[in-house]
Design a protein around this motif. Sequence first.
Motif, PDB file in Angstrom:
ATOM      1  N   LEU A 122     -10.209 -46.432 -46.889  1.00 61.02           N
ATOM      2  CA  LEU A 122     -10.532 -45.458 -45.850  1.00 61.02           C
ATOM      3  C   LEU A 122     -11.560 -44.424 -46.294  1.00 61.02           C
ATOM      4  CD1 LEU A 122      -7.032 -44.854 -44.210  1.00 61.02           C
ATOM      5  CD2 LEU A 122      -8.932 -46.227 -43.337  1.00 61.02           C
ATOM      6  N   VAL A 123     -11.773 -44.307 -47.601  1.00 57.04           N
ATOM      7  CA  VAL A 123     -12.808 -43.379 -48.100  1.00 57.04           C
ATOM      8  C   VAL A 123     -13.948 -44.148 -48.759  1.00 57.04           C
ATOM      9  CG1 VAL A 123     -11.274 -41.404 -48.339  1.00 57.04           C
ATOM     10  CG2 VAL A 123     -11.504 -42.991 -50.251  1.00 57.04           C
ATOM     11  N   THR A 124     -14.136 -45.398 -48.327  1.00 56.15           N
ATOM     12  CA  THR A 124     -15.256 -46.206 -48.828  1.00 56.15           C
ATOM     13  C   THR A 124     -16.116 -46.608 -47.636  1.00 56.15           C
ATOM     14  OG1 THR A 124     -13.819 -47.057 -50.592  1.00 56.15           O
ATOM     15  CG2 THR A 124     -15.906 -48.204 -50.223  1.00 56.15           C
ATOM     16  N   PRO A 125     -16.972 -45.691 -47.162  1.00 59.26           N
ATOM     17  CA  PRO A 125     -17.771 -45.978 -45.965  1.00 59.26           C
ATOM     18  C   PRO A 125     -18.824 -47.043 -46.213  1.00 59.26           C
ATOM     19  CG  PRO A 125     -18.454 -43.910 -46.963  1.00 59.26           C
ATOM     20  CD  PRO A 125     -17.233 -44.353 -47.709  1.00 59.26           C
ATOM     21  N   ALA A 126     -19.211 -47.710 -45.138  1.00 61.48           N
ATOM     22  CA  ALA A 126     -20.247 -48.739 -45.207  1.00 61.48           C
ATOM     23  C   ALA A 126     -21.271 -48.478 -44.111  1.00 61.48           C
ATOM     24  CB  ALA A 126     -19.633 -50.123 -45.044  1.00 61.48           C
ATOM     25  N   GLU A 127     -22.508 -48.797 -44.388  1.00 62.23           N
ATOM     26  CA  GLU A 127     -23.590 -48.577 -43.420  1.00 62.23           C
ATOM     27  C   GLU A 127     -24.009 -49.866 -42.720  1.00 62.23           C
ATOM     28  OE1 GLU A 127     -24.584 -45.595 -42.666  1.00 62.23           O
ATOM     29  OE2 GLU A 127     -23.315 -44.670 -44.210  1.00 62.23           O
ATOM     30  N   THR A 128     -23.668 -51.004 -43.280  1.00 65.31           N
ATOM     31  CA  THR A 128     -24.099 -52.274 -42.711  1.00 65.31           C
ATOM     32  C   THR A 128     -23.176 -52.711 -41.579  1.00 65.31           C
ATOM     33  OG1 THR A 128     -22.817 -53.465 -44.394  1.00 65.31           O
ATOM     34  CG2 THR A 128     -25.119 -53.015 -44.886  1.00 65.31           C
ATOM     35  N   GLU A 129     -23.591 -53.748 -40.872  1.00 61.02           N
ATOM     36  CA  GLU A 129     -22.809 -54.259 -39.749  1.00 61.02           C
ATOM     37  C   GLU A 129     -21.524 -54.920 -40.268  1.00 61.02           C
ATOM     38  OE1 GLU A 129     -23.374 -53.973 -36.389  1.00 61.02           O
ATOM     39  OE2 GLU A 129     -24.866 -52.536 -37.128  1.00 61.02           O
ATOM     40  N   PRO A 130     -20.460 -54.920 -39.450  1.00 56.56           N
ATOM     41  CA  PRO A 130     -19.211 -55.575 -39.870  1.00 56.56           C
ATOM     42  C   PRO A 130     -19.412 -57.062 -40.140  1.00 56.56           C
ATOM     43  CG  PRO A 130     -18.811 -54.136 -37.998  1.00 56.56           C
ATOM     44  CD  PRO A 130     -20.308 -54.199 -38.175  1.00 56.56           C
ATOM     45  N   THR A 131     -18.758 -57.535 -41.154  1.00 59.45           N
ATOM     46  CA  THR A 131     -18.797 -58.962 -41.492  1.00 59.45           C
ATOM     47  C   THR A 131     -17.502 -59.671 -41.100  1.00 59.45           C
ATOM     48  OG1 THR A 131     -18.002 -58.443 -43.732  1.00 59.45           O
ATOM     49  CG2 THR A 131     -20.389 -58.609 -43.413  1.00 59.45           C
ATOM     50  N   VAL A 132     -16.422 -58.909 -40.893  1.00 58.46           N
ATOM     51  CA  VAL A 132     -15.136 -59.480 -40.489  1.00 58.46           C
ATOM     52  C   VAL A 132     -14.469 -58.535 -39.501  1.00 58.46           C
ATOM     53  CG1 VAL A 132     -14.711 -60.788 -42.620  1.00 58.46           C
ATOM     54  CG2 VAL A 132     -13.951 -58.404 -42.465  1.00 58.46           C
ATOM     55  N   ASP A 133     -13.453 -59.053 -38.808  1.00 60.27           N
ATOM     56  CA  ASP A 133     -12.650 -58.215 -37.928  1.00 60.27           C
ATOM     57  C   ASP A 133     -11.186 -58.312 -38.354  1.00 60.27           C
ATOM     58  OD1 ASP A 133     -11.682 -60.675 -36.959  1.00 60.27           O
ATOM     59  OD2 ASP A 133     -12.950 -60.613 -35.158  1.00 60.27           O
ATOM     60  N   ALA A 134     -10.255 -57.887 -37.501  1.00 59.08           N
ATOM     61  CA  ALA A 134      -8.839 -57.847 -37.878  1.00 59.08           C
ATOM     62  C   ALA A 134      -8.260 -59.223 -38.158  1.00 59.08           C
ATOM     63  CB  ALA A 134      -8.024 -57.160 -36.775  1.00 59.08           C
ATOM     64  N   VAL A 135      -8.858 -60.262 -37.557  1.00 59.98           N
ATOM     65  CA  VAL A 135      -8.364 -61.630 -37.758  1.00 59.98           C
ATOM     66  C   VAL A 135      -9.078 -62.302 -38.920  1.00 59.98           C
ATOM     67  CG1 VAL A 135      -8.145 -63.925 -36.713  1.00 59.98           C
ATOM     68  CG2 VAL A 135      -7.651 -61.878 -35.357  1.00 59.98           C
ATOM     69  N   THR A 136     -10.411 -62.254 -38.919  1.00 59.48           N
ATOM     70  CA  THR A 136     -11.179 -62.943 -39.968  1.00 59.48           C
ATOM     71  C   THR A 136     -11.123 -62.216 -41.304  1.00 59.48           C
ATOM     72  OG1 THR A 136     -13.206 -61.851 -39.185  1.00 59.48           O
ATOM     73  CG2 THR A 136     -12.714 -64.048 -38.312  1.00 59.48           C
ATOM     74  N   TYR A 137     -10.539 -61.015 -41.317  1.00 53.57           N
ATOM     75  CA  TYR A 137     -10.273 -60.318 -42.585  1.00 53.57           C
ATOM     76  C   TYR A 137      -9.406 -61.182 -43.495  1.00 53.57           C
ATOM     77  CZ  TYR A 137      -8.025 -56.866 -45.694  1.00 53.57           C
ATOM     78  OH  TYR A 137      -7.533 -56.187 -46.793  1.00 53.57           O
ATOM     79  N   TRP A 138      -8.495 -61.949 -42.884  1.00 55.58           N
ATOM     80  CA  TRP A 138      -7.569 -62.770 -43.663  1.00 55.58           C
ATOM     81  C   TRP A 138      -8.176 -64.124 -43.987  1.00 55.58           C
ATOM     82  CZ3 TRP A 138      -3.958 -60.085 -45.713  1.00 55.58           C
ATOM     83  CH2 TRP A 138      -3.438 -58.977 -45.054  1.00 55.58           C
TER      84      TRP A 138
END
Length: 217
Positions: free
Chosen positions: A52-68
Motif C-alpha cells: 500500500l506504500v509502494t506506488p506505481a506510475e505505469t498502467e496496471p498489468t493485473v487485476d483482482a483475478v489475474t493477480y493470482w
Amino acid sequence: MDLFSRSWTALLTAVADLPDEDFERPSGCAGWLVRDLVCHLVIDAQDVLITLVTPAETEPTVDAVTYWNLVEPPTGEDPLDALIPRLAAAYGEPRWLKFHLDDVGSAAGRAAELADPAVRVSTRDEVLTVGDYLSAYVLEWTLHHLDLIAHLPSAGAPPAETLAAARAALEKIAGSPFPASLSDEDALLIGTGRRTPTDTERTTLGDLAPRLPLVLG
C-alpha cells in the motif's frame, strides 16, 4: 474494500479468541500447525502494508483475478515455507503471536481503509489498483480463515458475504462456476484442494473435476 475489512476483521477476531492449546493443533494448510498459519498471517499483513506504500506510475498489468497464478502444489522445499514453522516456534507463547498479529494486522486494516482504491501500487513485479489488490486479498483471508478453523469446530467461521465473494473470485480464476449444489465453503475447500471431493461431488463437478485443485500463488 468493505469485503476486505470484513474478511480481515473476522480472521483477526478468530485468532484473538483462540485458546492457547489450539495453537498446537493442525491447520488446514498441510504440514502447518495453527501457530504456523498465524505466523504466516503476520507476514501477509506486512506485505499488505508494504504494497500500500509502494506506488506505481505505469498502467496496471493485473487485476483482482489475474493477480493470482496457478502453481504446482507445494513440496515443502520452498525456503520461506520452511522458515515459517521455525519462526512461529521462536515466539514461544501464543500470546506473543497474538500480540504481533493484532499489532501489524490492525495497522494493515487501517491502511486499507485509508487507501484510495484508484491508486496504482506495485507488488510481485506487477502493477494493479489498490481496489483490485484488496479485492484479491478477500480470497486469501477467506481461505486462510477456513484453514484456521479446519480442526477447530468451535472457532468462528468466515462471514457469509466474504465466503460468497471468495467463491465468485475462484470461479473466475477457474473460468467456470462450481455446481450450485456445493456450498460456498465446500466449493472453496474442494476447488483449492483443501478437501477431496466425494464420488458424488466429483460427478457433479463434471468437466471441472480433472482441473482441480486450483493451487494459487
